[in-house]
Scaffold this motif. Structure first.
Motif, PDB file in Angstrom:
ATOM      1  N   UNK A   2      -7.532  -4.542   5.221  1.00 44.83           N
ATOM      2  CA  UNK A   2      -7.579  -3.210   4.613  1.00 44.83           C
ATOM      3  C   UNK A   2      -6.501  -3.062   3.540  1.00 44.83           C
ATOM      4  N   UNK A   3      -6.761  -2.203   2.600  1.00 48.22           N
ATOM      5  CA  UNK A   3      -5.827  -1.928   1.504  1.00 48.22           C
ATOM      6  C   UNK A   3      -4.732  -1.004   2.021  1.00 48.22           C
ATOM      7  N   UNK A   4      -3.488  -1.332   1.735  1.00 53.36           N
ATOM      8  CA  UNK A   4      -2.361  -0.512   2.179  1.00 53.36           C
ATOM      9  C   UNK A   4      -2.224   0.727   1.311  1.00 53.36           C
ATOM     10  N   UNK A   5      -2.007   1.854   1.963  1.00 51.29           N
ATOM     11  CA  UNK A   5      -1.760   3.115   1.263  1.00 51.29           C
ATOM     12  C   UNK A   5      -0.260   3.267   1.078  1.00 51.29           C
ATOM     13  N   UNK A   6       0.167   3.504  -0.155  1.00 52.92           N
ATOM     14  CA  UNK A   6       1.574   3.744  -0.448  1.00 52.92           C
ATOM     15  C   UNK A   6       1.893   5.226  -0.281  1.00 52.92           C
ATOM     16  N   UNK A   7       1.030   6.095  -0.823  1.00 52.57           N
ATOM     17  CA  UNK A   7       1.224   7.544  -0.725  1.00 52.57           C
ATOM     18  C   UNK A   7      -0.087   8.249  -1.022  1.00 52.57           C
ATOM     19  N   UNK A   8      -0.245   9.437  -0.447  1.00 48.73           N
ATOM     20  CA  UNK A   8      -1.370  10.314  -0.766  1.00 48.73           C
ATOM     21  C   UNK A   8      -0.764  11.562  -1.390  1.00 48.73           C
TER      22      UNK A   8
END
Length: 137
Positions: A2-8
């Protein structure tokens, strides 16, 4: 993988009661991530999963009644590129998460399928807009 989320980074939401049917809420923003292509001419696909909200939770165990739109917001190519590609293949709201029965609220889980082609191609940010209908859930 899965793609890592840095920030939303959420935009200001449009609250219910502003003339939207059924108390519809519009939630939008930008997800910061890093998704890079692989060597070769094949398209690399992966899943970006992130959480947005808080929204009113209808108290039912049904999936959320919502629609989602997503698109690349920041993408590029390091070096020379030939036949590069950047895409969001699909996006949907899948589940309620972090349910708080005391306040009657929950977060929404969003899943977007991304694609890139080219070993030097990348996506760094993805726009999203979610239309959530709590009265119909």
């Amino acid at each position: 993988m899965a793609i890592s989320v840095i920030a939303v980074n959420a935009n200001q939401t449009i609250p219910p009661g502003t003339g939207a049917p059924g108390g519809m809420r519009v939630l939008s923003g930008i997800v910061q991530c890093v998704f890079e292509g692989q060597a070769g001419a094949a398209v690399t696909r992966d899943t970006l999963t992130f959480t947005i909200g808080r929204v009113n939770f209808p108290g039912a165990s049904l999936p959320p009644v919502a629609s989602c739109i997503a698109s690349p917001a920041s993408f590029g190519q390091d070096g020379s590129g030939n036949a590069s590609l950047w895409a969001v293949d699909s996006a949907k709201v899948t589940n309620f998460l972090n349910i708080d029965s005391g306040s009657g609220t929950a977060d929404l889980e969003v899943v977007a399928n991304l694609a890139v082609r080219g070993s030097d191609a990348f996506i760094l940010r993805v726009n999203y807009t979610v239309f959530y209908f709590p009265a119909f859930a």
